[in-house]
Design an enzyme around this catalytic site. Structure first.
Site, PDB file in Angstrom:
ATOM      1  N   TYR A   1      -6.757 -82.749  63.571  1.00 58.86           N
ATOM      2  CA  TYR A   1      -7.640 -81.619  63.883  1.00 58.86           C
ATOM      3  C   TYR A   1      -8.655 -82.013  64.950  1.00 58.86           C
ATOM      4  O   TYR A   1      -8.833 -81.309  65.959  1.00 58.86           O
ATOM      5  CB  TYR A   1      -8.355 -81.155  62.618  1.00 58.86           C
ATOM      6  CG  TYR A   1      -9.294 -79.988  62.837  1.00 58.86           C
ATOM      7  CD1 TYR A   1      -8.809 -78.689  62.881  1.00 58.86           C
ATOM      8  CD2 TYR A   1     -10.667 -80.195  62.999  1.00 58.86           C
ATOM      9  CE1 TYR A   1      -9.666 -77.612  63.074  1.00 58.86           C
ATOM     10  CE2 TYR A   1     -11.524 -79.126  63.197  1.00 58.86           C
ATOM     11  CZ  TYR A   1     -11.031 -77.839  63.234  1.00 58.86           C
ATOM     12  OH  TYR A   1     -11.877 -76.787  63.433  1.00 58.86           O
TER      13      TYR A   1
ATOM     14  N   SER B   1     -14.247 -76.689  68.475  1.00 55.88           N
ATOM     15  CA  SER B   1     -14.990 -77.085  67.283  1.00 55.88           C
ATOM     16  C   SER B   1     -15.923 -78.212  67.678  1.00 55.88           C
ATOM     17  O   SER B   1     -15.647 -78.956  68.630  1.00 55.88           O
ATOM     18  CB  SER B   1     -14.031 -77.558  66.185  1.00 55.88           C
ATOM     19  OG  SER B   1     -14.734 -78.226  65.145  1.00 55.88           O
TER      20      SER B   1
END
Length: 262
Positions: free
Chosen positions: A165, A150
């Site tokens: 995350y 990501s």
């Protein structure tokens, strides 16, 4: 003599295991690999979602099967890989897409939520890569591993509070580079896609909180990702067209990381 470009991107006769493949970015990548000729095995936790995904792919003329399993559980990972080998005979492509997120300020982030995110977002990459490597890719001296990182792993949070995350995706970036360096000797490439914001169940809350228009305005291309934007990059990494590319992290984010760092 050079290879025709259509053949370089052709996955006919190859097999692909896609974790988190029942919806969202995993299903988008599965569509791309299947349309290029690969036979697919989808894995996620919920059988109903997997059945729906396989039916969706079948409507597009794509051969796909499914196995339910928790990507953070070693026993279930081994079962998925063993069953995929039994049914398909080999695993040429592994897409490590299963993931989770949790929104909370760092000072209040629950430990159990930290462990859940880290186990699914980084532990599962190791478990699946190790199992698939030993079962198929290392003995066959061939493989393509695509990890889904990501842009959150390339820089800070840009105002979104998701410490676990972001940390897990940063780990995914260096996991990709480290495994690529080690397994290149086996003819295995290991690369990662680093998506920006795409509509999905995982990003629904953030998109609602910040607003799609605001997120799009922060990207040089003035848009967020759509249902096709990961397909070309995934096919490059999965196919012979990308056989000399390994250890790379490709941001697919409308240019956000070029503005905000990464």
């Amino acid at each position: 003599m050079s290879t025709p470009i259509q053949k370089l991107f052709d996955l006919s006769g190859q097999t692909a295991l896609v974790t988190g493949g029942s919806r969202g970015l995993g299903l988008q990548i599965a569509e791309a690999l299947g349309e290029a000729g690969a036979t697919l095995m989808l894995c996620s936790r919920k059988a109903a979602d997997l059945q729906e995904a396989v039916a969706h792919l079948a409507q597009r003329g794509i051969q796909a099967q499914w196995i339910a399993g928790d990507a953070s559980d070693p026993a279930q990972v081994n079962h998925v890989v063993d069953e995929t080998m039994r049914r398909l005979g080999r695993i040429d492509i592994l897409v490590n897409n299963a993931g989770a997120t949790w929104g909370a300020p760092a000072e209040d982030h629950p430990l159990e939520a930290w462990d859940k995110v880290m186990n699914l977002n980084i532990r599962s990459l190791f478990l699946f890569a190790q199992a698939v490597g030993k079962a198929s890719m290392i003995p066959n001296r061939h493989g393509r591993i695509i990890n889904i990182a990501s842009i959150a792993g390339l820089g800070g949070s840009m105002g979104v509070k998701f410490i676990a995350y972001g940390t897990s995706k940063g780990a995914a970036v260096n996991f990709t580079r480290t495994l690529a360096a080690e397994w290149g000797a086996y003819g295995i490439t290991v690369n990662a896609l680093a998506p920006g914001f795409f509509p999905s169940k995982m990003t629904k809350g953030v998109l609602a909180q910040i607003g799609v228009d605001k997120l799009a305005a922060g990207a040089p291309l003035k848009r967020i990702g759509d249902d096709d934007d990961l397909k070309g990059a995934a096919l490059l990494f999965a196919s012979a067209a990308g056989k000399h590319i390994t250890g790379q992290i490709l941001a697919v984010d409308g240019g956000v990381s070029s503005v905000h760092g990464g």
